[in-house]
Design a protein around this motif. Structure first.
Motif, PDB file in Angstrom:
ATOM      1  N   LEU A 137       0.831  -1.215   0.000  1.00  0.00           N
ATOM      2  CA  LEU A 137       0.000   0.000   0.000  1.00  0.00           C
ATOM      3  C   LEU A 137       0.862   1.261   0.000  1.00  0.00           C
ATOM      4  O   LEU A 137       1.734   1.416   0.866  1.00  0.00           O
ATOM      5  CB  LEU A 137      -0.910  -0.022   1.242  1.00  0.00           C
ATOM      6  CG  LEU A 137      -1.725   1.233   1.547  1.00  0.00           C
ATOM      7  CD1 LEU A 137      -2.768   1.488   0.465  1.00  0.00           C
ATOM      8  CD2 LEU A 137      -2.388   1.119   2.905  1.00  0.00           C
ATOM      9  N   ASN A 138       0.610   2.127  -0.928  1.00  0.00           N
ATOM     10  CA  ASN A 138       1.275   3.446  -0.996  1.00  0.00           C
ATOM     11  C   ASN A 138       2.769   3.325  -0.696  1.00  0.00           C
ATOM     12  O   ASN A 138       3.294   3.999   0.191  1.00  0.00           O
ATOM     13  CB  ASN A 138       0.608   4.419  -0.011  1.00  0.00           C
ATOM     14  CG  ASN A 138      -0.857   4.658  -0.360  1.00  0.00           C
ATOM     15  OD1 ASN A 138      -1.302   4.348  -1.464  1.00  0.00           O
ATOM     16  ND2 ASN A 138      -1.608   5.230   0.567  1.00  0.00           N
ATOM     17  N   VAL A 139       3.440   2.474  -1.465  1.00  0.00           N
ATOM     18  CA  VAL A 139       4.822   2.109  -1.131  1.00  0.00           C
ATOM     19  C   VAL A 139       5.799   3.280  -1.273  1.00  0.00           C
ATOM     20  O   VAL A 139       6.877   3.254  -0.691  1.00  0.00           O
ATOM     21  CB  VAL A 139       5.315   0.903  -1.971  1.00  0.00           C
ATOM     22  CG1 VAL A 139       4.507  -0.339  -1.622  1.00  0.00           C
ATOM     23  CG2 VAL A 139       5.221   1.209  -3.466  1.00  0.00           C
ATOM     24  N   HIS A 140       5.421   4.279  -2.070  1.00  0.00           N
ATOM     25  CA  HIS A 140       6.285   5.454  -2.169  1.00  0.00           C
ATOM     26  C   HIS A 140       5.625   6.676  -1.538  1.00  0.00           C
ATOM     27  O   HIS A 140       5.832   7.803  -1.945  1.00  0.00           O
ATOM     28  CB  HIS A 140       6.662   5.732  -3.628  1.00  0.00           C
ATOM     29  CG  HIS A 140       7.803   4.872  -4.105  1.00  0.00           C
ATOM     30  ND1 HIS A 140       8.405   3.916  -3.313  1.00  0.00           N
ATOM     31  CD2 HIS A 140       8.471   4.829  -5.292  1.00  0.00           C
ATOM     32  CE1 HIS A 140       9.370   3.326  -3.980  1.00  0.00           C
ATOM     33  NE2 HIS A 140       9.427   3.854  -5.193  1.00  0.00           N
ATOM     34  N   GLY A 141       4.790   6.436  -0.535  1.00  0.00           N
ATOM     35  CA  GLY A 141       4.127   7.540   0.169  1.00  0.00           C
ATOM     36  C   GLY A 141       2.900   8.009  -0.583  1.00  0.00           C
ATOM     37  O   GLY A 141       2.644   7.594  -1.712  1.00  0.00           O
ATOM     38  N   SER A 142       2.112   8.828   0.097  1.00  0.00           N
ATOM     39  CA  SER A 142       0.937   9.391  -0.573  1.00  0.00           C
ATOM     40  C   SER A 142       0.685  10.803  -0.068  1.00  0.00           C
ATOM     41  O   SER A 142       1.610  11.483   0.381  1.00  0.00           O
ATOM     42  CB  SER A 142      -0.275   8.467  -0.398  1.00  0.00           C
ATOM     43  OG  SER A 142      -1.371   8.947  -1.166  1.00  0.00           O
ATOM     44  N   SER A 143      -0.562  11.217  -0.101  1.00  0.00           N
ATOM     45  CA  SER A 143      -0.861  12.645   0.052  1.00  0.00           C
ATOM     46  C   SER A 143      -0.548  13.227   1.427  1.00  0.00           C
ATOM     47  O   SER A 143      -0.285  14.421   1.530  1.00  0.00           O
ATOM     48  CB  SER A 143      -2.334  12.887  -0.280  1.00  0.00           C
ATOM     49  OG  SER A 143      -2.584  12.469  -1.597  1.00  0.00           O
ATOM     50  N   VAL A 144      -0.590  12.416   2.487  1.00  0.00           N
ATOM     51  CA  VAL A 144      -0.281  12.970   3.804  1.00  0.00           C
ATOM     52  C   VAL A 144       1.131  13.554   3.794  1.00  0.00           C
ATOM     53  O   VAL A 144       1.382  14.629   4.332  1.00  0.00           O
ATOM     54  CB  VAL A 144      -0.445  11.903   4.919  1.00  0.00           C
ATOM     55  CG1 VAL A 144       0.252  12.337   6.197  1.00  0.00           C
ATOM     56  CG2 VAL A 144      -1.931  11.665   5.193  1.00  0.00           C
ATOM     57  N   ALA A 145       2.049  12.868   3.108  1.00  0.00           N
ATOM     58  CA  ALA A 145       3.428  13.363   3.048  1.00  0.00           C
ATOM     59  C   ALA A 145       3.636  14.340   1.891  1.00  0.00           C
ATOM     60  O   ALA A 145       4.229  15.401   2.062  1.00  0.00           O
ATOM     61  CB  ALA A 145       4.387  12.192   2.910  1.00  0.00           C
ATOM     62  N   ALA A 146       3.138  13.975   0.712  1.00  0.00           N
ATOM     63  CA  ALA A 146       3.403  14.795  -0.484  1.00  0.00           C
ATOM     64  C   ALA A 146       2.595  16.081  -0.476  1.00  0.00           C
ATOM     65  O   ALA A 146       2.998  17.079  -1.060  1.00  0.00           O
ATOM     66  CB  ALA A 146       3.072  13.990  -1.744  1.00  0.00           C
ATOM     67  N   GLY A 147       1.463  16.048   0.189  1.00  0.00           N
ATOM     68  CA  GLY A 147       0.521  17.168   0.091  1.00  0.00           C
ATOM     69  C   GLY A 147      -0.507  16.819  -0.973  1.00  0.00           C
ATOM     70  O   GLY A 147      -0.363  15.829  -1.701  1.00  0.00           O
ATOM     71  N   HIS A 148      -1.554  17.642  -1.022  1.00  0.00           N
ATOM     72  CA  HIS A 148      -2.682  17.294  -1.895  1.00  0.00           C
ATOM     73  C   HIS A 148      -3.249  18.546  -2.560  1.00  0.00           C
ATOM     74  O   HIS A 148      -4.227  19.111  -2.112  1.00  0.00           O
ATOM     75  CB  HIS A 148      -3.740  16.577  -1.043  1.00  0.00           C
ATOM     76  CG  HIS A 148      -5.050  16.350  -1.709  1.00  0.00           C
ATOM     77  ND1 HIS A 148      -5.166  15.986  -3.040  1.00  0.00           N
ATOM     78  CD2 HIS A 148      -6.325  16.430  -1.234  1.00  0.00           C
ATOM     79  CE1 HIS A 148      -6.450  15.871  -3.340  1.00  0.00           C
ATOM     80  NE2 HIS A 148      -7.174  16.139  -2.269  1.00  0.00           N
ATOM     81  N   PRO A 149      -2.578  19.009  -3.640  1.00  0.00           N
ATOM     82  CA  PRO A 149      -3.185  20.103  -4.410  1.00  0.00           C
ATOM     83  C   PRO A 149      -4.297  19.475  -5.248  1.00  0.00           C
ATOM     84  O   PRO A 149      -4.010  18.845  -6.269  1.00  0.00           O
ATOM     85  CB  PRO A 149      -2.040  20.608  -5.288  1.00  0.00           C
ATOM     86  CG  PRO A 149      -0.832  19.791  -4.908  1.00  0.00           C
ATOM     87  CD  PRO A 149      -1.314  18.568  -4.219  1.00  0.00           C
ATOM     88  N   PHE A 150      -5.517  19.636  -4.790  1.00  0.00           N
ATOM     89  CA  PHE A 150      -6.672  18.823  -5.205  1.00  0.00           C
ATOM     90  C   PHE A 150      -6.596  18.189  -6.603  1.00  0.00           C
ATOM     91  O   PHE A 150      -6.510  16.976  -6.745  1.00  0.00           O
ATOM     92  CB  PHE A 150      -7.953  19.647  -5.066  1.00  0.00           C
ATOM     93  CG  PHE A 150      -8.059  20.353  -3.747  1.00  0.00           C
ATOM     94  CD1 PHE A 150      -7.993  19.644  -2.564  1.00  0.00           C
ATOM     95  CD2 PHE A 150      -8.198  21.736  -3.673  1.00  0.00           C
ATOM     96  CE1 PHE A 150      -8.078  20.287  -1.330  1.00  0.00           C
ATOM     97  CE2 PHE A 150      -8.286  22.388  -2.445  1.00  0.00           C
ATOM     98  CZ  PHE A 150      -8.220  21.668  -1.272  1.00  0.00           C
ATOM     99  N   ALA A 151      -6.631  19.020  -7.659  1.00  0.00           N
ATOM    100  CA  ALA A 151      -6.705  18.468  -9.014  1.00  0.00           C
ATOM    101  C   ALA A 151      -5.389  17.855  -9.469  1.00  0.00           C
ATOM    102  O   ALA A 151      -5.343  17.136 -10.458  1.00  0.00           O
ATOM    103  CB  ALA A 151      -7.147  19.548  -9.999  1.00  0.00           C
ATOM    104  N   ALA A 152      -4.293  18.146  -8.749  1.00  0.00           N
ATOM    105  CA  ALA A 152      -2.988  17.638  -9.165  1.00  0.00           C
ATOM    106  C   ALA A 152      -2.700  16.247  -8.614  1.00  0.00           C
ATOM    107  O   ALA A 152      -1.765  15.579  -9.058  1.00  0.00           O
ATOM    108  CB  ALA A 152      -1.894  18.613  -8.733  1.00  0.00           C
TER     109      ALA A 152
END
Lengths: 449, 333
Positions: free
Chosen positions: A372-387
């Protein structure tokens, strides 16, 4: 077929991108993609994308970005908007057009800026301005302005509250979190893994061919490589604080800034093309979009959680493809909040939910969390909605191609993204070892001519 | 659900719906008169002989209330936008209450109405919309008072308003008002002793917010502008203080109308809508809303056509209002 992707590093709100617009960011992501695959002057079939928080002047955001890029000005484009699922829906749309033979190639993506968000005038001022604009004489124009009240002058900043409920996404998720009994520890564990996995991916050079630096930013600004369980445990809860009631007899709040996604600025783009189009240009092929499904839930009166639609989308997608939830090498589940991922996983394991809400005979079951999410996901990367959709698809395509090259067999990844309005999109990507070997440059023993 | 005025009431016809501004002035005068003629402080006497007060056995009726005028359409659209109703030609029950309100107020400001208009508290409302009413239809509106009864804090009275279209009843609303500190001389209080919370259909269930309302300081003035109800307790902190409230309070019918709107299209074209008001909503404030479909112990399809709602201040655990909406146009066996 997914050929590759490109994005700019995601910035925290009010950070490096506070003076750039959605169009600036999307053009930068697009231009990086064009440069990477030598598409200067090319007329692509279509560029599709959007922004969630959008100025009214950006009615042709994507087309204007295309005109500002070195793609052929004859490349058509249109805007698409589906809250946080915008990017993934854009990928699905282009993949479908390619499959139908309507286009040979296309770019899907999106951009969002919290820092440069549009500010609207109050309803009172807006009505006065419109009335004055329609007035035919100076007298009636003055009359319109006389209706203005002092309170009408205050601007309205956009909020991330659900329009229909007035509750923020975090407050909605807090109810779902409590309902599924998701613990603080489990959420912090997901958050920590997100940071450590994303940091490791950056260290290993995984993003070297997926990210173009922008405005002096070379890495995702929100990433905390030195995050730890202790640090996360210290943070105070921010959502669901009222659920406990005045006597604290209800559920304890568990969602913190650490295990929720921060507001972020950024843009991403993904290049898709038919196999023939890619071969003609000697471009690698990472993965193919097998199928996708969009779902929506009745969240308004709390029948279901706002962010639970992916549970339905995934169930229907699996049924159509004759797959089980366990038939995947990798899972990319968008971390709107760490608790969103955990609520979905809990729901798929729950026999009652799978029977009553998903209409299944048996629960979908659990997944191997190591995938699951082996290279991280939005909690770490951030979440610019449409991006976010573009970020996930590019990462997933590259990962699944590497998996196919490594194992010498077809590899499969499940993607799911939840979105405001009770929406959710799920998609399946597959990579074949031959393509993957060519694309990733690794050799395997399973080569053939 | 659609019964007319009690037997023995006579109908007095008005040429048009009275203006609320004049009624409030008249209400202030009559309130003062009632206060001045009270034989004893805190009690109301009906006649010189000291017998209990009686309500006027009169129904006020306006035969032709046109809704095809541009200003009605404009007001309806502003009302719909304000309370979150779908903007369109269907008139929601809350707006029928608004249209009938001046007629009911007209009754309460009559010389023979025994209670003071100013200072009366709206404690509950229940309405039935039995036939959809659309913009452009000509309405007949009638209003009467009934059910004067003791309450532990005074007396309550029901103001009933009916709206008819082509002679057919379309809407019937019952607004219950409390006149505080007023007592019926000869009858002991037989109401209001049980806390209203226990009567809630979903008492005991945990409060799960399904919505949050951010009510600005101008909420009362905004609703006053579309409803015409410019009671000083809603207009500003200063004018509310004169009536013993620390700040302006939201119109109860505004909050109930928002709850009705939040139930959404699933309520159907005809429905029953009830509300009990508890603590007033002081402005500005943020309150949590919980709408529950179906009721505990009421399983099955019929239960699914009923929504219970509660609006509360979650931080202090205070309930502002609670009520229910029930769809009428489907029957379940």
């Amino acid at each position: 077929m997914i050929i590759g992707g490109n994005r700019i590093p995601f910035s925290r709100a009010g950070g490096k991108y506070s003076r750039v617009s959605n169009q600036d960011m999307f053009t930068a992501a697009l231009e990086g993609l064009v440069a990477r695959f030598g598409l200067q002057g090319e007329r692509l079939g279509e560029v599709v994308g959007g922004a969630v928080l959008k100025h009214s002047r950006d009615f042709n955001l994507i087309r204007e970005s295309v005109l500002g890029s070195s793609l052929s000005p004859q490349t058509p484009a249109y805007d698409l908007q589906q809250a946080c699922a915008t990017g993934l829906e854009a990928v699905v749309t282009i993949a479908n057009k390619i499959r139908l033979g309507q286009v040979e190639s296309g770019i899907a993506g999106g951009a969002d800026s919290i820092s440069d968000a549009p500010i609207a005038v109050s309803e009172g001022l807006r009505r006065v301005l419109l009335e004055a604009g329609h007035a035919r004489s100076t007298g009636s124009r003055i009359k319109a302005f006389l209706k203005l009240r002092p309170s009408d002058v205050a601007p309205l900043t956009p909020s991330t509250d659900e329009p229909r409920t007035g509750l923020s996404m975090g407050e909605h998720q807090a109810v779902t979190t409590a309902r599924w009994g998701v613990t603080r520890e489990a959420q912090d564990e997901i958050a920590l893994a997100s940071h450590l996995n994303l940091a490791a991916a950056w260290e290993s050079g995984f993003f070297d061919d997926l990210v173009t630096p922008f405005q002096g930013l070379t890495r995702d600004q929100n990433l905390r490589a030195d995050s730890s369980a202790e640090k996360l445990a210290k943070l105070k809860p921010v959502f669901g604080k009222r659920l406990g009631g005045p006597e604290g007899e209800g559920p304890e709040p568990t969602m913190t800034a650490g295990n929720s996604t921060p507001l972020t600025d950024g843009a991403s783009a993904v290049l898709l093309g038919s196999r023939a189009w890619a071969t003609e240009r000697n471009l690698p092929v990472l993965a193919r979009v097998v199928d996708a499904e969009t779902a929506a839930v009745d969240y308004v009166h709390g029948h279901e959680g706002l962010l639970m639609a992916p549970t339905h989308a995934v169930a229907r997608l699996l049924a159509r493809q004759g797959l089980t939830l366990q038939d995947f090498d990798l899972y990319e589940i968008h971390e709107a909040f760490a608790a969103t991922v955990l609520s979905a996983l809990a729901a798929w394991e729950d026999a009652d939910f799978c029977r009553d809400e998903l209409g299944l005979d048996a629960p979908l079951g659990s997944i191997d969390r190591a995938r699951l999410n082996v290279h991280g996901s939005s909690v770490a990367a951030g979440h610019p909605f449409a991006a976010t959709g573009g970020r996930i698809v590019a990462t997933a395509a590259k990962l699944v191609a590497a998996k196919a090259a490594e194992t010498g067999r077809t590899a499969r990844v499940l993607i799911s993204v939840c979105a405001a309005g009770g929406l959710g999109v799920a998609a399946i990507l597959e990579a074949d070892p031959d393509d993957a070997t060519a694309a990733t440059g690794t050799t395997t023993t399973a080569q053939e001519g | 659900m659609t019964a007319g005025a009690p037997e023995g009431y006579r109908v007095e016809r008005l040429a048009a719906v009275p203006g609320l501004g004049g009624l409030y002035a008249k209400g202030a005068t009559s309130s003062a008169r009632i206060a001045a003629t009270r034989a004893l402080p805190g009690s109301v006497r009906g006649g010189r002989d000291g017998s209990d007060p009686t309500l006027p056995s009169v129904a006020l009726r306006v035969d032709h209330v046109a809704t095809d005028l541009p200003d009605v359409a404009d007001r309806l659209a502003r009302y719909q936008r304000l309370v979150g109703e779908r903007v369109g030609d269907t008139i929601p029950a809350g707006f029928l209450h608004v249209l009938g309100f001046p007629v009911a107020t007209g009754l309460m400001t009559r010389g023979d109405f025994p209670l003071p208009l100013l200072g009366m508290v709206h404690t509950a409302n229940s309405a039935s919309l039995v036939r959809p009413v659309r913009l452009g239809e000509t309405l007949a509106v009638e209003s009467w008072a009934e059910g004067l009864r003791p309450h532990r804090r005074g007396v309550t009275v029901d103001l009933v308003t009916r709206v008819l279209v082509d002679g057919e009843p379309a809407y019937r609303g019952v607004s219950t008002y409390l006149a505080k500190g007023v007592h019926l001389g000869s009858r002991a209080s037989d109401d209001g002793s049980a806390p209203s919370a226990d009567r809630s259909p979903h008492a005991g269930l945990p409060f799960v917010p399904t919505g949050r309302w951010r009510l600005g300081a101008s909420t009362g003035r905004d609703y006053a502008a579309v409803s015409g109800d410019r009671n000083p307790i809603h207009m500003s902190a200063l004018s509310a203080k004169a009536f013993g409230f620390p700040r302006a309070i939201a119109h109860g019918m505004y909050t109930a109308a928002r709850a009705l709107a939040e139930v959404g299209p699933a309520r159907g074209e005809t429905y029953d809508w009830s509300v009990e008001f508890a603590k007033p909503v002081l402005l500005p404030s943020t309150v949590d809303v919980s709408i529950t479909r179906g009721t505990a112990g009421d399983e099955g399809a019929a239960g699914l056509d009923r929504w219970s709602y509660t609006v509360q201040d979650s931080r202090r655990g205070r309930t502002h209002l609670r009520g229910a909406v029930t769809r009428r146009d489907r029957t379940h066996d």
